[in-house]
Write a protein that holds these residues in place. Structure first.
Motif, PDB file in Angstrom:
ATOM      1  N   VAL A  85       1.637   1.344  -2.327  1.00  0.00           N
ATOM      2  CA  VAL A  85       2.552   2.261  -2.575  1.00  0.00           C
ATOM      3  C   VAL A  85       2.331   3.640  -2.640  1.00  0.00           C
ATOM      4  CG1 VAL A  85       4.442   3.349  -4.395  1.00  0.00           C
ATOM      5  CG2 VAL A  85       4.094   0.890  -4.054  1.00  0.00           C
ATOM      6  N   VAL A  86       2.350   4.606  -1.904  1.00  0.00           N
ATOM      7  CA  VAL A  86       2.331   6.007  -1.579  1.00  0.00           C
ATOM      8  C   VAL A  86       3.213   7.026  -2.348  1.00  0.00           C
ATOM      9  CG1 VAL A  86       1.440   7.905  -0.159  1.00  0.00           C
ATOM     10  CG2 VAL A  86       1.049   5.522   0.591  1.00  0.00           C
ATOM     11  N   LEU A  87       2.938   7.554  -3.544  1.00  0.00           N
ATOM     12  CA  LEU A  87       3.975   8.423  -4.311  1.00  0.00           C
ATOM     13  C   LEU A  87       3.871   9.685  -3.755  1.00  0.00           C
ATOM     14  CD1 LEU A  87       2.952   6.427  -7.671  1.00  0.00           C
ATOM     15  CD2 LEU A  87       5.003   6.452  -6.548  1.00  0.00           C
ATOM     16  N   LEU A 119      -0.033  -4.530   5.410  1.00  0.00           N
ATOM     17  CA  LEU A 119       0.421  -5.090   4.106  1.00  0.00           C
ATOM     18  C   LEU A 119       1.709  -4.147   3.850  1.00  0.00           C
ATOM     19  CD1 LEU A 119      -2.777  -4.519   1.814  1.00  0.00           C
ATOM     20  CD2 LEU A 119      -1.442  -6.630   1.999  1.00  0.00           C
ATOM     21  N   PRO A 120       2.592  -5.080   2.945  1.00  0.00           N
ATOM     22  CA  PRO A 120       3.943  -4.040   2.878  1.00  0.00           C
ATOM     23  C   PRO A 120       3.579  -2.622   2.124  1.00  0.00           C
ATOM     24  CG  PRO A 120       4.201  -6.150   2.039  1.00  0.00           C
ATOM     25  CD  PRO A 120       2.701  -5.989   2.345  1.00  0.00           C
ATOM     26  N   LEU A 121       4.465  -1.629   2.744  1.00  0.00           N
ATOM     27  CA  LEU A 121       4.188  -0.090   2.525  1.00  0.00           C
ATOM     28  C   LEU A 121       5.441   0.395   1.904  1.00  0.00           C
ATOM     29  CD1 LEU A 121       2.312   2.361   2.345  1.00  0.00           C
ATOM     30  CD2 LEU A 121       3.002   2.549   4.670  1.00  0.00           C
ATOM     31  N   LEU A 122       5.404   1.206   0.600  1.00  0.00           N
ATOM     32  CA  LEU A 122       6.461   1.801   0.185  1.00  0.00           C
ATOM     33  C   LEU A 122       5.941   3.237   0.183  1.00  0.00           C
ATOM     34  CD1 LEU A 122       7.892  -0.303  -2.812  1.00  0.00           C
ATOM     35  CD2 LEU A 122       8.619  -0.480  -0.349  1.00  0.00           C
ATOM     36  N   THR A 123       6.698   4.154   0.604  1.00  0.00           N
ATOM     37  CA  THR A 123       6.305   5.441   0.654  1.00  0.00           C
ATOM     38  C   THR A 123       7.470   6.585  -0.138  1.00  0.00           C
ATOM     39  OG1 THR A 123       5.191   5.220   2.678  1.00  0.00           O
ATOM     40  CG2 THR A 123       5.496   7.412   2.041  1.00  0.00           C
ATOM     41  N   VAL A 124       7.109   7.384  -1.051  1.00  0.00           N
ATOM     42  CA  VAL A 124       7.910   8.503  -1.380  1.00  0.00           C
ATOM     43  C   VAL A 124       7.626   9.803  -0.974  1.00  0.00           C
ATOM     44  CG1 VAL A 124       8.557   9.444  -3.766  1.00  0.00           C
ATOM     45  CG2 VAL A 124       7.815   6.951  -3.825  1.00  0.00           C
TER      46      VAL A 124
END
Length: 377
Positions: A85-87, A119-124
């Motif tokens: 996760v990139v915040l 890998l699964p990646l979530l970004t904000v």
């Protein structure tokens, strides 16, 4: 042509360099390596990478990106996260970049991740990615968001991985007043609130279905959800703290400190900083009451903090994973177990000058070893 005095010396030096880099890039995590049971979801939370993409200097490409690649590779191999996760603030100046240069920033990050980019990646989105309220514009945000996984045109997204629900919010828009993007984010939050309330009422609609997107009424609703029963909230800016000395309890000894906040000495100046760098009180209250977060993760301050709000909601601020701030670079490793418990560990990495001095020391020792080998010949 000069030859090595000892044929085994180059192999020994290479082995020593690899061992040195492995030791240098190993994170130091609070509480030791966290446990990872079967069925648990482990997330590596990073923030404020501040990459430059095609504008990166040779020092960035040949040194900093190489060291950051080692940091990520060793951390992922050691801690074995299931997702990243990139915040926010993946870019140092994304609001000034053309779309092509924005894509180069994403490609730079994928290069740093190497084969772990699968890998699964979530970004904000952060303020350095899309700018501030003075120039925040919907079409521009959409051009940024469409290159990041799962974000809508407002820069928000909803995800479910291993039965853990995540909601990412465009916190930059929530800082702005009469802005269409802010209204779009508020509508998104209202739809998510309605969705999770319907789940509690056994009216489960799958993520992203038409019924979930139907509601556009952003008026306040009575929320029968229990505190902590909602999704994991991901956003860039910290929430407002309502008289933290009375209603909130810091759960870590380290206070939030950043390059920006350290210059505000008086309470009046501190109040100005809070208005510019934390969510407004009304947005904070809405997130806490409408979404009933399981836990909140944010960034922006540059250092780690673990805070408990008055209603029991836990808010974790993730340190910056860059040398461009004064703090120690690091990240947070979070485990969501099958019983609903969330455990986390703050992991710190070496400072830039420590790395530079380490490589210089290694070069000096290498030169000394070669010289001694010649003398013993």
């Amino acid at each position: 042509m000069a030859a090595w005095p000892n044929p085994a010396l180059p192999l020994l030096l290479v082995a020593a360099l690899l061992a040195f880099e492995d030791w240098l890039s190993t994170p130091s995590c609070s509480g030791g390596p966290p446990r990872h049971g079967p069925g648990d979801l482990r997330a590596m939370m990073v923030a404020d990478l501040m990459l430059l993409g095609s504008d990166a200097t040779y020092a960035d490409r040949l040194f900093r990106d190489h060291v950051m690649y080692k940091f990520f590779a060793n951390s992922i191999q050691t801690l074995k996260p299931d997702m990243i996760v990139v915040l926010g603030d993946i870019s140092a100046k994304g609001s000034e970049l053309t779309e092509r240069k924005w894509i180069s920033v994403i490609e730079q990050f994928e290069g740093i991740l190497g084969h772990h980019s699968s890998l699964p990646l979530l970004t904000v989105l952060g303020d350095k990615d899309v700018g501030n309220c003075a120039n925040l514009e919907g079409k521009f945000v959409h051009r940024r968001a469409k290159h990041l996984p799962g974000l809508d045109s407002c820069g928000c997204g909803a995800f479910e991985i291993s039965n853990v629900s995540f909601v990412s919010l465009n916190a930059v828009a929530l800082l702005c007043g009469n802005n269409n993007l802010r209204f779009g984010v508020e509508k998104f939050m209202e739809r998510e609130s309605h969705h999770f309330q319907s789940l509690n009422e056994a009216e489960c609609y799958p993520l992203g279905c038409e019924k979930r997107e139907g509601s556009t009424d952003i008026s306040w609703r009575r929320n029968s959800m229990d505190s902590g029963s909602g999704p994991v909230i991901l956003l860039h800016f910290p929430l407002h703290r309502f008289d933290a000395e009375v209603t909130g309890v810091p759960t870590s000894a380290e206070a939030i400190v950043s390059d920006h906040s350290s210059v505000f000495s008086s309470s009046k100046q501190r109040g100005i900083y809070d208005r510019l760098h934390t969510l407004p009180a009304n947005s904070t209250q809405y997130i806490l009451q409408a979404l009933k977060p399981r836990i909140i993760f944010n960034a922006h301050t540059g250092s780690f903090s673990d805070f408990l709000h008055a209603d029991g909601t836990r808010e974790v601020t993730v340190p910056a994973m860059t040398w461009k701030t004064r703090g120690v670079p690091g990240f947070v490793i979070t485990t969501f177990d099958t019983k609903g418990t969330v455990t986390l560990s703050c992991c710190l990495l070496a400072k830039e000058w420590h790395v530079i001095m380490g490589y210089l020391a290694f070069l000096c020792l290498t030169a000394l070893a070669v010289k001694l080998s010649h003398q013993l010949e």
